[in-house]
Scaffold this motif. Structure first.
Motif, short mmCIF file in Angstrom:
data_model
loop_
_atom_site.label_atom_id
_atom_site.label_comp_id
_atom_site.label_asym_id
_atom_site.label_seq_id
_atom_site.Cartn_x
_atom_site.Cartn_y
_atom_site.Cartn_z
N MET A 40 -77.46 55.98 27.95
CA MET A 40 -77.80 55.96 29.38
C MET A 40 -78.55 54.68 29.73
O MET A 40 -78.26 54.05 30.76
CB MET A 40 -78.66 57.17 29.73
N LEU A 41 -79.51 54.31 28.90
CA LEU A 41 -80.32 53.12 29.19
C LEU A 41 -79.48 51.86 29.06
O LEU A 41 -79.60 50.95 29.90
CB LEU A 41 -81.52 53.07 28.25
N LEU A 42 -78.64 51.77 28.04
CA LEU A 42 -77.80 50.58 27.89
C LEU A 42 -76.80 50.45 29.03
O LEU A 42 -76.55 49.35 29.53
CB LEU A 42 -77.07 50.63 26.54
N GLU A 43 -76.23 51.56 29.45
CA GLU A 43 -75.27 51.52 30.56
C GLU A 43 -75.96 51.08 31.85
O GLU A 43 -75.47 50.18 32.56
CB GLU A 43 -74.62 52.88 30.75
N ALA A 44 -77.09 51.69 32.17
CA ALA A 44 -77.82 51.32 33.38
C ALA A 44 -78.31 49.89 33.30
O ALA A 44 -78.27 49.14 34.29
CB ALA A 44 -78.99 52.27 33.60
N TYR B 152 -86.89 60.16 33.00
CA TYR B 152 -87.45 59.09 33.82
C TYR B 152 -86.34 58.18 34.33
O TYR B 152 -86.39 57.70 35.47
CB TYR B 152 -88.45 58.28 33.00
N LEU B 153 -85.32 57.94 33.51
CA LEU B 153 -84.20 57.11 33.95
C LEU B 153 -83.40 57.81 35.03
O LEU B 153 -83.02 57.19 36.04
CB LEU B 153 -83.31 56.77 32.75
N VAL B 154 -83.13 59.09 34.85
CA VAL B 154 -82.41 59.85 35.88
C VAL B 154 -83.22 59.88 37.17
O VAL B 154 -82.68 59.78 38.27
CB VAL B 154 -82.09 61.27 35.39
#
Length: 543
Positions: free
Chosen positions: A149-153, A287-289
């Motif tokens: 998720m973090l790498l994609e964002a 937190y990312l969501v």
């Protein structure tokens, strides 16, 4: 879709391409959401690197549990030059302790500069390369959806962020509609694909709304708030299970609807994510969501909540400024600038379209294995920038905890204390997120499996027998401070939250029962050899 469609007169392919992918024609009403999101993303990156600084040497350092150097060497022997594609990491240059720690410090510095809005695109690139370097070499310690998720964002945000060293609000480099859409698309997929995974996974607990009855005690790292929520009545757990499916399968679609409905969606999913953060430690995932949710808003909505000094700065960018006379420019410079601009637009269009196809194909395959081309999807897999998500498809039905114990005589055993995961029944579970204790987290997964499938367990035992300082740093203390023990074993317990009555009378947060030996008991011989002293009884993997 309200995110990208707007009236326009020129429907030529070139005009559509520029409208979707060119930041000069980007969304003029999303400057504030972008400003908030990029700073939040910088803080999330910082939390990821900060937690790694204290762990990475024990995890993948030369004397760690799963040394990155050994893994990369095996890849090189098996795949040759192609191994650089399968594992895109700076650790090919060196996998020394200084190098693995250095990528964390570089990522921390870049993430702080991103928060300060210094060269956002450049800092996003540094953060992405450093985090990808860890993820590609960390093996079992990076097999988490949150890392993808973090790498994609982070990758999409390189196209979303404004250009320049100090772009302020980025009025002259607006967020391109395609990058904005893909970030919202990622947020949507995290919800929707998780809901689909629950339905397609066939777990009856989701069908009869009992999935959350023991969720708060059985997750990887519970919190003390989760203890109280666990003891709420069944109707509450059934309602939240139904609400989870409703948010993921139905409400998530409103992210693509007109403005007022998107704002309503934000007002629902934001407290929902805060509730998850307080009741469970899922690292930086929620937190990312939460940060992605701010992209559902616009400047008009957020402006009223800005502090006065920020509002004044933002409104100054909207004031009409006198047009500066066009600067004289050599013909060759003008032509070069146009060619570079066209090249940048083409690269942006290709990459963002590629990511959209790969993510759409994977979402379609969740429902039906349609014969779509797989090459574009598999080519992006090593970079983790086009992922498929599916959180909590199957709920665990018990809580099991692995304990490492050492002994000098085979009779008296002393446990190695953990930093984060439950161990002492009297210690309340804490709130650690967004900090990610990857060692403690992995042991939760290992407890649900067999030691033969979890190499980190036996490797940890071996490291403790050798007295490896970097492995010992993964624990909160060392019961053998003067010399490593002669024997190390690994046992497994089952844990339950205590009842309110038990907690009042005993002061305990947990009760536990010893189930037996989890992995082989190892002994260090006088000549330094490590031998198996006792094999565990066959134990079925836990659900």
């Amino acid at each position: 879709m309200g995110l990208i469609i707007a009236p326009m007169n020129d429907w030529s392919p070139a005009s559509i391409l520029r409208r979707l992918f060119d930041s000069e024609r980007g969304a003029s009403d999303r400057l504030l959401p972008r400003w908030i999101f990029l700073r939040a993303l910088g803080l999330i990156y910082y939390s990821a690197f900060f937690s790694l600084v204290f762990q990475i040497r024990g995890l993948i350092g030369p004397h760690g549990i799963l040394p990155a150097g050994e893994y990369l060497q095996e890849l090189a022997e098996r795949f040759g030059q192609a191994s650089y594609w399968y594992a895109p990491t700076l650790l090919w240059l060196s996998s020394s302790s200084h190098m693995v720690t250095g990528i964390c410090w570089a990522g921390m510095i870049a993430s702080l500069l991103l928060v300060l809005h210094v060269w956002p695109r450049g800092m996003l690139a540094v953060c992405f390369v450093c985090f990808l370097s860890f993820v590609s070499a960390a093996q079992d310690f990076s097999a988490y959806q949150s890392d993808g998720m973090l790498l994609e964002a982070g990758f999409i945000s390189m196209f979303f962020a404004p250009s320049g060293w100090r772009p302020e609000w980025g009025e002259e480099c607006r967020p391109s509609r395609a990058s904005l859409f893909l970030l919202v698309w990622e947020c949507f997929r995290i919800y929707f694909e998780s809901g689909m995974a629950k339905i397609m996974g066939g777990d009856p607990q989701w069908r009869n709304f009992t999935a959350l009855d023991e969720y708060y005690q059985n997750g990887p790292l519970p919190t003390w708030i989760g203890w109280y929520m666990q003891h709420l009545p069944h109707w509450f757990h059934a309602a939240t299970a139904f609400g989870t499916l409703a948010v993921e399968l139905a409400l998530a679609w409103t992210m693509f609807l007109p403005r007022r409905i998107r704002i309503l969606c934000f007002l629902i999913v934001t407290p929902w994510q805060i509730g998850i953060i307080l009741s469970a430690n899922y690292t930086f995932l929620n937190y990312l969501v939460l940060a992605l949710g701010f992209l559902l808003l616009d400047d008009q909505f957020l402006l009223r909540y800005l502090p006065r000094f920020l509002k004044k700065s933002y409104l100054a960018t909207k004031e009409v400024k006198p047009l500066a006379p066009p600067a004289l420019e050599d013909q060759w410079r003008k032509k070069l600038r146009q060619q570079l601009s066209a090249l940048r637009l083409a690269v942006t269009a290709v990459m963002l379209t590629w990511i959209f196809y790969a993510t759409l194909a994977q979402m379609v395959w969740m429902v039906k294995p349609w014969p779509l081309p797989t090459m574009p999807v598999s080519a992006l897999e090593p970079f983790r920038i086009a992922n498929r998500y599916g959180l909590f498809a199957v709920m665990t039905r018990g809580r099991y905890e692995i304990d490492f114990q050492g002994s000098d005589d085979g009779q008296n055993w002393f446990a190695y204390p953990f930093r984060f995961k439950p161990q002492d029944p009297a210690k309340p579970p804490g709130i650690y997120a967004p900090y990610q204790p990857r060692f403690d987290w992995n042991l939760w997964f290992a407890s649900l499996s067999s030691w033969r499938k979890e190499p980190i367990v036996v490797r940890t035992e071996q490291g403790l027998l050798r007295g490896d300082a970097e492995v010992l740093l993964l624990f909160s203390g060392n019961p053998f401070p003067h010399a490593a023990p002669r024997q190390v074993r690994c046992v497994v317990w089952q844990y339950w939250f205590t009842t309110p009555a038990e907690k009042r009378s005993q002061g305990m947060w947990w009760r536990r029962q010893l189930l037996g030996l989890y992995a082989p008991t190892l002994e260090r011989q006088s000549d330094g050899r490590i031998v198996v002293l006792q094999w565990p009884a066959t134990m079925e993997p836990h659900e």
